[in-house]
Design a protein around this motif. Sequence first.
Motif, PDB file in Angstrom:
ATOM      1  N   PRO A  61      -2.458  -6.177   0.367  1.00  0.00           N
ATOM      2  CA  PRO A  61      -3.503  -5.205   0.025  1.00  0.00           C
ATOM      3  C   PRO A  61      -4.922  -5.746   0.200  1.00  0.00           C
ATOM      4  O   PRO A  61      -5.855  -4.959   0.396  1.00  0.00           O
ATOM      5  N   PHE A  70      -6.306  -4.575   3.434  1.00  0.00           N
ATOM      6  CA  PHE A  70      -6.247  -3.124   3.639  1.00  0.00           C
ATOM      7  C   PHE A  70      -7.335  -2.637   4.598  1.00  0.00           C
ATOM      8  O   PHE A  70      -7.062  -1.893   5.549  1.00  0.00           O
ATOM      9  N   LYS A  73      -6.769  -0.927   8.168  1.00  0.00           N
ATOM     10  CA  LYS A  73      -7.234   0.455   8.339  1.00  0.00           C
ATOM     11  C   LYS A  73      -8.089   0.601   9.593  1.00  0.00           C
ATOM     12  O   LYS A  73      -8.080   1.643  10.255  1.00  0.00           O
TER      13      LYS A  73
END
Length: 259
Positions: free
Chosen positions: A187, A190, A194
């Motif tokens: 995470p 992320f 993305k």
Amino acid sequence: MSTENTIGIFDSGIGGTSIWKEINHLLPYENTIYLADTKNAPYGTKSKDEIIAYSIKNTEFLLNKNAKLVVVACNTATLNAVAVLREKFDVPFIGLEPAIKPAALQSQTKNIGVLATQASIQSENFKNAVLNFPDVNIIPQIGYNLVQLIEQGHIDSPEMDQLLQQYVQPMVEKNIDYLVLGCTHYPYLFDKIKAIVPPTVQIIDSGEAVAKQTKHILESNKALNLSNKMGQNLFYTNGNATVLKSILGFTTNVFESDF
């Protein structure tokens, strides 16, 4: 068991702090102890026996600190060791598994990617999870060296960018619409991931679900801390605490300990 006893959380390093943040956000009055077994990170390259041994040692440390519940904030440790921990110790355990089920059930393209460690992808539990969805093309990708770079504080590095492009782009080309982050370290990547995937790809991890399950188990065992006093949060690492402090965003209550 006192309701003021702690929630114990462990991971092979700093990655499980992504889980701690979700738990702390949902249950701010709970006392927590986070254990980063940095010295032995990453677990993803270790044998199953080694992972079990580290997980037992970590659990014993947390129980000695009055843990009323233990969160195995590591996909690799969950897949390889949580069954042993549940047999050996008389406290509730909450484990993590890659969020394959929600991704598989919601996928429109019937192609989902899973970025995880070698030990997770090679585990029997992972293989069984894949078999549960025969109509979905589950594309596993081992995140070689990602955990090491995060543990070294090199999230924003050319090497990290290169590796993520190398791992994620081939999954995008196979028309995935979900990308499952199967390691609690990921995470923290992320935003970088993305930037690689198109907007049609949903990136999911297990953090929020684990926090909700933690609350549910505490309520079921009548062990929820009902005080209105903010909980005390302690962090221990058997490595250098600098990166742990950096990723938490604060330096208090972070200790180096040779456990």
